[in-house]
Design a protein around this motif. Structure first.
Motif, PDB file in Angstrom:
ATOM      1  N   GLN A  39       1.133  -0.810  -0.202  1.00 48.33           N
ATOM      2  CA  GLN A  39      -0.007  -0.386   0.082  1.00 48.33           C
ATOM      3  C   GLN A  39       1.169   1.238  -0.231  1.00 48.33           C
ATOM      4  O   GLN A  39       1.112   1.571   1.252  1.00 48.33           O
ATOM      5  N   ILE A  40       1.932   1.600  -1.272  1.00 40.68           N
ATOM      6  CA  ILE A  40       2.174   2.966  -1.309  1.00 40.68           C
ATOM      7  C   ILE A  40       1.666   3.928  -0.623  1.00 40.68           C
ATOM      8  O   ILE A  40       2.359   4.716  -0.330  1.00 40.68           O
ATOM      9  N   LEU A  41       0.731   4.175  -1.267  1.00 41.86           N
ATOM     10  CA  LEU A  41      -0.076   5.935  -1.439  1.00 41.86           C
ATOM     11  C   LEU A  41      -1.269   4.934  -0.249  1.00 41.86           C
ATOM     12  O   LEU A  41      -2.497   6.116  -0.377  1.00 41.86           O
ATOM     13  N   TRP A  42      -0.718   3.965   1.148  1.00 44.45           N
ATOM     14  CA  TRP A  42      -1.983   4.258   2.034  1.00 44.45           C
ATOM     15  C   TRP A  42      -1.499   6.105   2.698  1.00 44.45           C
ATOM     16  O   TRP A  42      -0.975   6.618   2.611  1.00 44.45           O
ATOM     17  N   PRO A  43      -2.900   5.786   3.314  1.00 46.35           N
ATOM     18  CA  PRO A  43      -4.091   5.496   4.270  1.00 46.35           C
ATOM     19  C   PRO A  43      -5.235   4.830   2.752  1.00 46.35           C
ATOM     20  O   PRO A  43      -6.319   3.680   2.716  1.00 46.35           O
ATOM     21  N   LEU A  44      -5.217   4.766   1.340  1.00 44.45           N
ATOM     22  CA  LEU A  44      -5.867   4.532  -0.144  1.00 44.45           C
ATOM     23  C   LEU A  44      -5.580   3.206   0.377  1.00 44.45           C
ATOM     24  O   LEU A  44      -4.329   2.262   0.375  1.00 44.45           O
ATOM     25  N   PRO A  45      -6.588   2.073  -0.071  1.00 42.61           N
ATOM     26  CA  PRO A  45      -6.684   0.816   0.437  1.00 42.61           C
ATOM     27  C   PRO A  45      -6.076  -0.298  -1.221  1.00 42.61           C
ATOM     28  O   PRO A  45      -5.080  -1.594  -0.814  1.00 42.61           O
ATOM     29  N   ASP A  46      -5.746   0.719  -1.614  1.00 45.23           N
ATOM     30  CA  ASP A  46      -5.380  -0.016  -3.305  1.00 45.23           C
ATOM     31  C   ASP A  46      -3.091  -0.734  -2.929  1.00 45.23           C
ATOM     32  O   ASP A  46      -3.176  -0.228  -2.514  1.00 45.23           O
ATOM     33  N   ARG A  47      -3.439  -2.144  -3.329  1.00 47.03           N
ATOM     34  CA  ARG A  47      -1.831  -2.224  -2.736  1.00 47.03           C
ATOM     35  C   ARG A  47      -1.150  -2.240  -4.441  1.00 47.03           C
ATOM     36  O   ARG A  47      -2.224  -3.004  -5.302  1.00 47.03           O
ATOM     37  N   PHE A  48      -0.122  -2.254  -5.002  1.00 46.37           N
ATOM     38  CA  PHE A  48       0.663  -2.474  -5.988  1.00 46.37           C
ATOM     39  C   PHE A  48       0.823  -3.417  -5.414  1.00 46.37           C
ATOM     40  O   PHE A  48       1.836  -4.110  -5.201  1.00 46.37           O
ATOM     41  N   ALA A  49       0.847  -4.554  -6.812  1.00 46.84           N
ATOM     42  CA  ALA A  49       1.738  -5.966  -7.077  1.00 46.84           C
ATOM     43  C   ALA A  49       1.297  -6.189  -8.402  1.00 46.84           C
ATOM     44  O   ALA A  49       1.170  -6.881  -8.894  1.00 46.84           O
ATOM     45  N   LEU A  50       2.888  -6.270  -8.538  1.00 44.62           N
ATOM     46  CA  LEU A  50       3.664  -6.500 -10.554  1.00 44.62           C
ATOM     47  C   LEU A  50       3.929  -8.012 -10.506  1.00 44.62           C
ATOM     48  O   LEU A  50       3.262  -8.707 -11.402  1.00 44.62           O
ATOM     49  N   LYS A  51       3.363  -8.878  -9.339  1.00 44.35           N
ATOM     50  CA  LYS A  51       3.573 -10.460  -9.635  1.00 44.35           C
ATOM     51  C   LYS A  51       4.667 -10.762 -10.423  1.00 44.35           C
ATOM     52  O   LYS A  51       4.122 -11.805 -11.157  1.00 44.35           O
ATOM     53  N   THR A  52       5.645 -10.599 -10.287  1.00 44.09           N
ATOM     54  CA  THR A  52       6.991 -11.142 -11.724  1.00 44.09           C
ATOM     55  C   THR A  52       7.930 -12.259 -10.399  1.00 44.09           C
ATOM     56  O   THR A  52       8.744 -12.119 -10.626  1.00 44.09           O
ATOM     57  N   ILE A  53       7.697 -11.867  -9.323  1.00 49.52           N
ATOM     58  CA  ILE A  53       8.893 -11.970  -8.576  1.00 49.52           C
ATOM     59  C   ILE A  53       8.402 -13.348  -7.307  1.00 49.52           C
ATOM     60  O   ILE A  53       7.531 -12.235  -6.356  1.00 49.52           O
ATOM     61  N   PHE A  54       8.645 -14.336  -7.199  1.00 48.39           N
ATOM     62  CA  PHE A  54       8.636 -14.570  -5.554  1.00 48.39           C
ATOM     63  C   PHE A  54       8.798 -13.911  -4.582  1.00 48.39           C
ATOM     64  O   PHE A  54      10.504 -13.334  -4.818  1.00 48.39           O
ATOM     65  N   VAL A  55       8.460 -14.146  -3.321  1.00 47.00           N
ATOM     66  CA  VAL A  55       9.387 -13.479  -2.282  1.00 47.00           C
ATOM     67  C   VAL A  55      10.318 -13.733  -1.722  1.00 47.00           C
ATOM     68  O   VAL A  55      11.296 -12.729  -0.956  1.00 47.00           O
ATOM     69  N   ILE A  56      10.611 -15.617  -1.988  1.00 44.11           N
ATOM     70  CA  ILE A  56      11.935 -15.914  -2.053  1.00 44.11           C
ATOM     71  C   ILE A  56      12.628 -15.705  -2.740  1.00 44.11           C
ATOM     72  O   ILE A  56      12.042 -16.918  -3.640  1.00 44.11           O
ATOM     73  N   ASP A  57      13.404 -15.051  -3.528  1.00 42.64           N
ATOM     74  CA  ASP A  57      14.092 -15.194  -5.258  1.00 42.64           C
ATOM     75  C   ASP A  57      15.379 -15.792  -4.685  1.00 42.64           C
ATOM     76  O   ASP A  57      15.997 -14.916  -4.868  1.00 42.64           O
ATOM     77  N   PRO A  58      16.276 -16.666  -4.847  1.00 42.85           N
ATOM     78  CA  PRO A  58      17.780 -16.423  -4.640  1.00 42.85           C
ATOM     79  C   PRO A  58      18.788 -15.194  -5.999  1.00 42.85           C
ATOM     80  O   PRO A  58      19.404 -15.488  -5.977  1.00 42.85           O
ATOM     81  N   LEU A  59      17.993 -16.251  -7.160  1.00 42.57           N
ATOM     82  CA  LEU A  59      18.594 -15.653  -8.355  1.00 42.57           C
ATOM     83  C   LEU A  59      18.713 -14.374  -7.878  1.00 42.57           C
ATOM     84  O   LEU A  59      19.598 -13.291  -9.215  1.00 42.57           O
ATOM     85  N   TYR A  60      17.414 -13.353  -7.837  1.00 39.62           N
ATOM     86  CA  TYR A  60      17.632 -11.897  -7.523  1.00 39.62           C
ATOM     87  C   TYR A  60      19.121 -11.966  -6.150  1.00 39.62           C
ATOM     88  O   TYR A  60      19.361 -10.527  -6.052  1.00 39.62           O
ATOM     89  N   SER A  61      18.948 -12.022  -4.978  1.00 37.87           N
ATOM     90  CA  SER A  61      20.033 -11.941  -4.157  1.00 37.87           C
ATOM     91  C   SER A  61      20.870 -12.529  -3.720  1.00 37.87           C
ATOM     92  O   SER A  61      21.630 -11.583  -3.726  1.00 37.87           O
ATOM     93  N   ILE A  62      21.198 -13.482  -4.531  1.00 39.21           N
ATOM     94  CA  ILE A  62      22.663 -14.209  -4.504  1.00 39.21           C
ATOM     95  C   ILE A  62      24.166 -13.172  -5.263  1.00 39.21           C
ATOM     96  O   ILE A  62      24.454 -12.893  -4.684  1.00 39.21           O
ATOM     97  N   PRO A  63      23.465 -12.430  -6.543  1.00 44.55           N
ATOM     98  CA  PRO A  63      24.282 -11.455  -7.108  1.00 44.55           C
ATOM     99  C   PRO A  63      24.605  -9.608  -6.308  1.00 44.55           C
ATOM    100  O   PRO A  63      25.779  -9.867  -5.948  1.00 44.55           O
ATOM    101  N   LEU A  64      23.188  -9.662  -5.552  1.00 45.04           N
ATOM    102  CA  LEU A  64      23.801  -8.851  -4.961  1.00 45.04           C
ATOM    103  C   LEU A  64      24.921  -9.837  -2.514  1.00 45.04           C
ATOM    104  O   LEU A  64      26.182  -8.494  -2.779  1.00 45.04           O
ATOM    105  N   LEU A  65      24.739 -10.181  -2.417  1.00 43.38           N
ATOM    106  CA  LEU A  65      24.655 -10.521  -1.712  1.00 43.38           C
ATOM    107  C   LEU A  65      26.309 -11.078  -1.794  1.00 43.38           C
ATOM    108  O   LEU A  65      27.985 -10.566  -1.345  1.00 43.38           O
TER     109      LEU A  65
END
Length: 332
Positions: A113-139
Motif C-alpha cells: 500500500q504505497i499510497l496508504w491510507p488509500l486501500p489499493d495495493r500495488f503488486a506486479l506479481k513478477t517474482i516470488f517473495v524468496i528468489d535466490p537469483l535476485y539475492s545472490i548477486p547482491l550478496l
C-alpha cells in the motif's frame, strides 16, 4: 521480499548514497533501514490473525510513513556520525533505504500500500517473495564491497550487483508477460470465457507460473512451465455460497475479502468453514477438498459470532509442495 534480501538491498542502497562517507558503517545503517518497514510483522503478532495480516505492508510501507520518518532517522544518523555525513545526505539515505524496500516488495504477489491510507495495493506479481537469483548477486557484490577500502572499487562492486539483480527483475517481468500470453491463448483455444486473470510465479523460480481466472461458474486455476510440451489444463474451484452466507456478516470475513482483493472462495469440510485466498496457490490437487496455502477457519461460538484462526501449515506440507513444484517445473 524476504528479510535477508531486504537487508542486502538496504545495504546496497546505503553504499551507493553514503559509501564514501560512512565506509563499512553502511552495512549497519542499510540493514536497519531495510528492516524497518517489515517491523509491522512484529506488531501483528500482538493482534488477532486477520488484523495482523491486514496491516502487513500497509502504513509501514507507505510514502507517508517514509516522508515522516526519514527526517528523524536522518537527523539521528547525522548525529551519530558527526562530521562524516551531512544532515541532507543522511535524510536522503534514510528515505531511499526505506523506499527501495517497498519498490522491491511491489514486484511480489502480495504487493504494498504505497499510497496508504488509500486501500489499493500495488503488486506486479513478477517474482516470488524468496528468489535466490535476485539475492545472490547482491550478496556476492556486498562481500567484495566489505573487503575493499578503495571508493571506486566499492562503487564498481555495488553497482554491478544492483545492475545484475535489477536485470533479473526486468527479465522476470518479460517472462510473466510471455506466460500471461500462453494462458490467454489456452483460454481462447478452449473456448473459455472469463472476466479477469492474474498470473504470478511459483516458489523460488520464474520458470513455473500459476494463473487464477475468474469466470461466472467460479475460479479456474492452472499452471504453466516454460518447459511444457502439452496444452495448459484448467481446474474449476467453486465458492460454497451457503457456507459464505453464514459468515458474510462477520467483520473478519469483510477484512479477508478486502485483503484477498476478491480472489477467494469459501469452502466447507465436515463442520468447519474455511476462507481461502486463491492468490498463493494450493497445497494439494483435490478440487473437492482443496487445501490452500493461505486459509482461515471460521469457528462458530455459542453467541453466534465466529472466531477465526489461520490454518497451520506443517513442515510435511511444505516438503510435499516443493516436491510437487520441482516435478511440475520440469514440464507437463
Amino acid at each position: 521480499m524476504d528479510s535477508f534480501t531486504q537487508v542486502l538491498l538496504g545495504i546496497a542502497t546505503a553504499e551507493v548514497i553514503a559509501g564514501r562517507q560512512l565506509k563499512n558503517k553502511t552495512f549497519l545503517y542499510g540493514a536497519v533501514l531495510g528492516t524497518i518497514p517489515d517491523l509491522d510483522v512484529v506488531v501483528g503478532m500482538f493482534m488477532d490473525p486477520v488484523s495482523g495480516v491486514a496491516i502487513h505492508r500497509g502504513l509501514s510501507h507507505s510514502l507517508f510513513f517514509f516522508v515522516c520518518l526519514s527526517p528523524v532517522l536522518g537527523w539521528l544518523i547525522a548525529k551519530l556520525e558527526r562530521g562524516k555525513i551531512t544532515l541532507q545526505r543522511s535524510i536522503i539515505l534514510a528515505f531511499f533505504g526505506l523506499f527501495t524496500h517497498v519498490i522491491l516488495d511491489a514486484f511480489t504477489s502480495w504487493g504494498t500500500q504505497i499510497l496508504w491510507p488509500l486501500p489499493d495495493r500495488f503488486a506486479l506479481k513478477t517474482i516470488f517473495v524468496i528468489d535466490p537469483l535476485y539475492s545472490i548477486p547482491l550478496l556476492i557484490s556486498l562481500i567484495y564491497v566489505y573487503r575493499t577500502r578503495l571508493d571506486l572499487l566499492r562503487k564498481k562492486y555495488v553497482f554491478r550487483g544492483l545492475i545484475i539483480s535489477s536485470c533479473y527483475l526486468i527479465l522476470a517481468s518479460g517472462i510473466k508477460l510471455f506466460a500471461l500470453n500462453k494462458f490467454e491463448n489456452a483460454l481462447k483455444n478452449q473456448g473459455i470465457n472469463y472476466t479477469e486473470i492474474i498470473v504470478k510465479p511459483t516458489a523460488f523460480n520464474t520458470i513455473l507460473w500459476n494463473a487464477n481466472i475468474k469466470t461466472k461458474e467460479g475460479y479456474l486455476l492452472a499452471d504453466y512451465s516454460l518447459l511444457d510440451s502439452k496444452p495448459i489444463s484448467f481446474t474449476l474451484y467453486k465458492n460454497n455460497e451457503e457456507a459464505g452466507k453464514q459468515i458474510n456478516k462477520s467483520e473478519n470475513f469483510k477484512k479477508l475479502v478486502a485483503i484477498s482483493e476478491g480472489w477467494h472462495i469459501v469452502s466447507r469440510h465436515k463442520n468447519s468453514i474455511y476462507f481461502n485466498d486463491l492468490r498463493f496457490g494450493l497445497l494439494n490437487d483435490n478440487p473437492d477438498q482443496p487445501q490452500f496455502a493461505f486459509s482461515y477457519e471460521f469457528i462458530e461460538k455459542s453467541d453466534g459470532s465466529f472466531e477465526v484462526i489461520e490454518v497451520p501449515k506443517a513442515k510435511r506440507d511444505g516438503k510435499l509442495l516443493l516436491q510437487k513444484l520441482w516435478k511440475r517445473l520440469q514440464g507437463n
